[in-house]
Design an enzyme around this catalytic site. Structure first.
Site, PDB file in Angstrom:
ATOM      1  N   TYR A 196      14.802 116.707  13.661  1.00  0.00           N
ATOM      2  CA  TYR A 196      13.606 117.155  12.950  1.00  0.00           C
ATOM      3  C   TYR A 196      12.693 115.980  12.604  1.00  0.00           C
ATOM      4  CZ  TYR A 196      10.425 118.578   9.331  1.00  0.00           C
ATOM      5  OH  TYR A 196       9.282 118.784   8.608  1.00  0.00           O
ATOM      6  N   HIS A 231      -2.313 114.805   7.268  1.00  0.00           N
ATOM      7  CA  HIS A 231      -1.831 115.148   5.930  1.00  0.00           C
ATOM      8  C   HIS A 231      -2.649 114.501   4.815  1.00  0.00           C
ATOM      9  CE1 HIS A 231       1.380 116.941   8.102  1.00  0.00           C
ATOM     10  NE2 HIS A 231       2.192 117.079   7.071  1.00  0.00           N
ATOM     11  N   ASN A 256       7.206 111.802   3.225  1.00  0.00           N
ATOM     12  CA  ASN A 256       8.239 112.499   2.461  1.00  0.00           C
ATOM     13  C   ASN A 256       8.694 111.578   1.335  1.00  0.00           C
ATOM     14  OD1 ASN A 256      10.191 114.623   4.737  1.00  0.00           O
ATOM     15  ND2 ASN A 256       8.164 114.856   3.872  1.00  0.00           N
ATOM     16  N   ARG A 309       7.328 115.365 -44.572  1.00  0.00           N
ATOM     17  CA  ARG A 309       8.740 115.494 -44.931  1.00  0.00           C
ATOM     18  C   ARG A 309       9.637 115.634 -43.698  1.00  0.00           C
ATOM     19  NH1 ARG A 309      10.975 120.591 -47.697  1.00  0.00           N
ATOM     20  NH2 ARG A 309       8.761 121.067 -47.899  1.00  0.00           N
ATOM     21  N   PHE A 344      13.536 115.368  -0.905  1.00  0.00           N
ATOM     22  CA  PHE A 344      12.133 115.232  -1.287  1.00  0.00           C
ATOM     23  C   PHE A 344      11.706 116.258  -2.323  1.00  0.00           C
ATOM     24  CE2 PHE A 344      12.361 117.641   2.793  1.00  0.00           C
ATOM     25  CZ  PHE A 344      12.163 118.904   2.264  1.00  0.00           C
ATOM     26  N   GLU A 401       8.407 126.297   4.032  1.00  0.00           N
ATOM     27  CA  GLU A 401       8.522 125.637   2.729  1.00  0.00           C
ATOM     28  C   GLU A 401       8.226 126.693   1.662  1.00  0.00           C
ATOM     29  OE1 GLU A 401       5.891 122.341   3.349  1.00  0.00           O
ATOM     30  OE2 GLU A 401       7.078 121.662   5.054  1.00  0.00           O
TER      31      GLU A 401
END
Length: 496
Positions: free
Chosen positions: A55, A85, A197, A282, A328, A412
């Site tokens: 992957y 990204h 990541n 207090r 991650f 995801e």
């Protein structure tokens, strides 16, 4: 100049603070260098005859994980990842947090489980040491494939893309690299994924906030003690016996700190006419103490995080394993940062209540802390400002970590929203500093009406230092510069 050597050894939040405050330069230890090289060499060998798709290394990303990529395109795959990204938006990340992002990303890569080139890590160190800070934006991360968008912006300058801040100016990264005679990094297989990541955006905000929360917790005690004196409060709620029978660590520590802060005070020792104080005085040990305990817990969580490898896949050269998993995912720190936001907001919440009591015209103090109220509004509106800030912080304490919006075509399907928890926390910390600064402004003004009585030596030194920058207010004047100076005082001075 003193060096900090990046290694596989434990990195504490205290050491991070020291690196930032002393402007230490970074260098890789021999062990870290060997770990990085060994992992990269293992991955290169693995790529010669891959037994099955790996992957993000020989496949696409996210829901594109089932699409294989040819060997000749692996470098382009990683560069494309970084470019595609980089979708951040919103306000730029503050410089001090960007420095932390770089530091924490370097630390994570140095464990030798990410497969990056040594040259890539060394260039990140070059950025840190030369104060070349990638322009990163606050919005865009879901906090669960790591901090993809912000870390893409961190990574663009490695490739000669994007922008950096250097010597106070935003400039194209390509120009600055050329000036430094640095060639852009050519990413190898897995590297883009290793850079993007990870939880370093979230963690950097979290670590910065813990460091500041510890300072604000100390300031809250010191300023609260001065307010107690100005309000002619009673000392008994801070005696050890009370807290020994309910022994929360933060509660005990707060009461002990107040006894130290008030030691030698003429004001606290004089007889009191009133039997009890309001809760905002207090119950300071119970409220401040609970925040102390929360800060300690969150510090422990973040310490674990910054000493972890959080990218994906994770590479284990000794075990001959490349594992696609979920280190991650930001949930462990998202929950903790939401918790810390509540704890820090409460320091501001109770502070505003003490401000209100100081201006209320009770216990011999004049209304709104001026000798001629009516003609003068005095400290009426600083309390409004504090109340407004506290209200905003309460809204920001809605936990981000309870939300999740699926992404990447459902691959995801649960995300932490930890990046939103992190940026909200940052704002709460800044807000609480402003509220405590307004309390100091009020408490210092109020105590002048108790003269010639003196408070403790510790608090007298605080008042003397503060008065060098902020004057006593006799008649109405423009107030916002004094509030701004008070905020700066808390930022640059050390709590007593």
């Amino acid at each position: 100049m003193e060096l900090h050597y990046i290694s596989a050894e434990h990195l504490s939040v205290g050491r991070v603070r020291e690196i930032l405050e002393k402007h230490l330069r970074l260098a890789l230890s021999d062990d870290a260098r060997a770990r990085i090289v060994r992992c990269r060499e293992y991955l290169d060998r693995k790529m010669l005859n891959p037994e099955r798709p790996i992957y993000g290394i020989t496949t696409g990303f996210g829901s594109l994980c089932n699409i294989s990529v040819g060997r000749d395109d692996l470098a382009a795959l990683q560069k494309n990842l970084v470019m595609s990204h980089a979708c951040g938006t919103g306000e730029p990340v503050p410089a001090e947090v960007v420095r932390l992002i770089l530091l924490l990303k370097i630390q994570s890569l140095a464990y030798g489980h990410s497969g990056v080139q040594l040259a890539t890590v060394e260039r990140l160190i070059d950025f840190f040491n030369n104060d070349i800070l990638p322009v990163i934006y606050q919005q865009g991360s879901l906090g669960a494939s790591g901090d993809l968008a912000p870390l893409a912006h961190m990574s663009l300058p490695l490739l000669g893309l994007g922008e950096v801040v250097h010597r106070g100016e935003v400039r194209p990264a390509s120009e600055v690299l050329a000036e430094m005679a640095w060639q852009p990094i050519e990413l190898q297989s897995k590297e883009g994924l290793a850079l993007l990541n990870g939880t370093q955006f979230m963690s950097a905000y979290g670590v910065w906030s813990v460091i500041e929360a510890e300072r604000l917790s100390e300031w809250a005690d010191t300023i609260g003690a001065l307010s107690l004196e100005a309000f002619d409060g009673r000392p008994e709620p801070f005696c050890h016996e009370v807290h020994a029978v309910r022994p929360h660590a933060g509660q005990i520590a707060t009461a002990c700190n107040f006894r130290r802060l008030l030691e030698g005070s003429e004001m606290i020792a004089r007889p009191k006419e009133h039997v009890q104080d309001p809760y905002s005085f207090r119950c300071i040990p119970q409220v401040h103490g609970a925040s102390k305990d929360t800060i300690a817990y969150v510090k422990q969580v973040l310490t674990t995080e910054i000493n972890s490898a959080t990218d994906n896949p994770t590479v284990f050269p000794d075990e001959d394993m490349v594992v696609s998993a979920g280190n991650f995912h930001g949930q462990p720190i998202a929950l903790a940062m939401d918790f810390l936001a509540v704890a820090v907001a409460e320091l501001g919440n109770i502070s505003e209540r003490r401000i209100y009591k100081l201006i209320s015209g009770s216990r011999g103090l004049p209304s709104f802390l001026v000798a001629k109220p009516g003609l003068n509004s005095g400290f009426m509106i600083p309390q409004y400002a504090a109340a407004s800030i506290v209200s905003q912080s309460k809204g920001l304490c809605m936990p981000a970590s309870v939300d999740s919006i699926p992404s990447s075509q459902g691959q995801e399907d649960h995300v932490s929203m930890g990046s939103n928890a992190a940026t909200k926390l940052f704002r709460v910390v800044c807000n609480t500093r402003r509220v405590l600064a307004i309390e100091l402004f009020n408490a210092a003004q109020a105590f002048e009406f108790r003269r010639p009585l003196r408070t403790s030596p510790v608090l007298e030194r605080l008042l003397a230092d503060y008065r060098k920058q902020v004057p006593f207010i006799d008649d109405d004047t423009v107030m916002y510069p004094h509030i701004r100076t008070s905020v700066e005082f808390l930022s640059h001075e050390n709590p007593r």
